[in-house]
Design a protein around this motif. Structure first.
Motif, short mmCIF file in Angstrom:
data_model
loop_
_atom_site.label_atom_id
_atom_site.label_comp_id
_atom_site.label_asym_id
_atom_site.label_seq_id
_atom_site.Cartn_x
_atom_site.Cartn_y
_atom_site.Cartn_z
N LEU A 157 -65.89 60.93 -1.07
CA LEU A 157 -66.64 60.23 -1.29
C LEU A 157 -68.42 59.81 -2.21
O LEU A 157 -68.64 59.63 -3.30
CB LEU A 157 -67.13 59.75 0.59
CG LEU A 157 -68.36 58.27 0.45
CD1 LEU A 157 -67.42 57.19 -0.64
CD2 LEU A 157 -68.94 58.28 1.29
N ASP A 158 -69.05 61.57 -1.58
CA ASP A 158 -69.99 61.60 -2.68
C ASP A 158 -69.56 62.14 -3.79
O ASP A 158 -70.62 61.66 -4.36
CB ASP A 158 -70.93 62.54 -1.74
CG ASP A 158 -72.21 61.17 -0.59
OD1 ASP A 158 -71.74 60.18 -1.04
OD2 ASP A 158 -72.51 62.74 0.29
N ALA A 162 -68.10 57.99 -5.52
CA ALA A 162 -68.86 57.32 -5.55
C ALA A 162 -69.97 57.22 -7.15
O ALA A 162 -70.12 56.04 -7.97
CB ALA A 162 -69.94 57.84 -4.93
N PRO A 163 -69.41 57.87 -7.88
CA PRO A 163 -70.16 58.30 -8.67
C PRO A 163 -69.31 56.58 -9.84
O PRO A 163 -69.30 56.64 -10.78
CB PRO A 163 -69.64 59.42 -9.78
CG PRO A 163 -70.15 60.21 -8.40
CD PRO A 163 -69.65 59.55 -7.64
N TYR A 165 -67.17 54.62 -8.69
CA TYR A 165 -67.44 53.00 -8.55
C TYR A 165 -68.81 52.56 -8.71
O TYR A 165 -68.96 51.49 -8.94
CB TYR A 165 -67.82 53.22 -6.40
CG TYR A 165 -66.68 53.22 -6.01
CD1 TYR A 165 -65.32 53.11 -6.15
CD2 TYR A 165 -66.68 53.57 -4.00
CE1 TYR A 165 -64.23 52.94 -5.57
CE2 TYR A 165 -65.68 53.03 -3.43
CZ TYR A 165 -64.56 53.85 -3.96
OH TYR A 165 -63.23 53.94 -3.19
#
Lengths: 188, 188
Positions: A157-158, A162-163, A165
């Motif tokens: 996710l991180d 995340a990048p 998104y």
């Protein structure tokens, strides 16, 4: 075949209405942004009665959650390429394709907006992430079973999701294959 | 002191009006979400005339950009601790404090929404990021001048800012000091 079975037959009227309502929601989010339309406007766009939407989904919030879940889950079955690097590269490329596609920004904005929309939205957002995390976790578990060193689902996710998104949300597109593979390689 | 100087005196009427209008925008975003209020509603909330807002900012879009820029920039001067690890940890902790504070979600949603709002919004979002990137770059340049190996500003976006933004947008808070330091250490 009884009435209930007929109504749920894949490709039947129920599926068609579902697809049309989902598309109407995605279009309205693209055009107006989250929160700027009513059940009546979704119904009019999809060519169905308001009551059909309330009967099936109960509320606009539930409908929006259903759209987000369907779009973010059904469209990308988790890859199983035989190696973690292959799985993660394929998965990241699938997600990139979805979120940079014609409805991608709308779907990302919907996923983000859900969590900003009170307790019901927070729950819907949490459910959406739980389902994705479960799928991702089985991919990572397979790697561990093969003896590979696998990261945590939160690391994915991180450092991969995340990048991508944030770059889509900020309009920093396209996401090139080099960029996507770079995120995976860096994490591994 | 001429009229112009008086109007711009820090703490004077102009500054007070500016602060009240900015707070009204932040409150309305928190309550209703981006795009769900008018210049008239901002003016009423701030206790000023609509015409004051149009005279100073020209449009709602420009006002929203000004709020986002001010909140995301002025509140966190770039740290200068003497080491890159110290600078990045301090910077990440500052950003975390801002985006998990009372108006944090509203500010992140505003930054995200700007870029999703047509050409003018894309430009405003790009300006906002350019200013932040410039500040970040001078921090990284200082590290390089000291002989440290410094990452790219985009690496900081992807691996420190994006995970924190996404976790706030998804309601996955708080961001603990361990989590924040972990993002920095992992990137370095």
């Amino acid at each position: 075949m009884n009435e209930r079975q007929r109504a749920r037959r894949p490709g039947g009227r129920s599926a068609r209405v579902g697809a049309e309502v989902h598309q109407a929601v995605t279009d309205l989010i693209s055009e107006r942004g989250y929160g700027n339309f009513t059940v009546g406007e979704v119904a009019a766009r999809a060519g169905v009665a308001d009551s059909s939407i309330y009967r099936r989904w109960g509320s606009l919030e539930t409908l929006l959650t259903d759209v987000a879940l369907t779009r973010l889950n059904a469209q990308s079955p988790m890859p199983d390429t035989g190696s973690l690097a292959g799985d993660l590269r394929t998965y990241a490329a699938q997600v990139a394709r979805e979120i940079t596609g014609p409805d991608g920004l709308a779907v990302v904005r919907l996923a983000v907006a859900l969590s900003s929309n009170g307790q019901q939205g927070l729950q819907a957002g949490a459910d959406l992430r739980a389902e994705r995390t479960r799928q991702l976790q089985s991919m990572l578990d397979r790697a561990r079973d093969r003896g590979e060193h696998a990261p945590d689902a939160f690391d994915v996710l991180d450092h991969i999701l995340a990048p991508m998104y944030i770059r889509v949300l900020f309009g920093m597109v396209p996401l090139t294959p080099d960029y996507i593979d770079g995120l995976v390689d860096r994490m591994l």
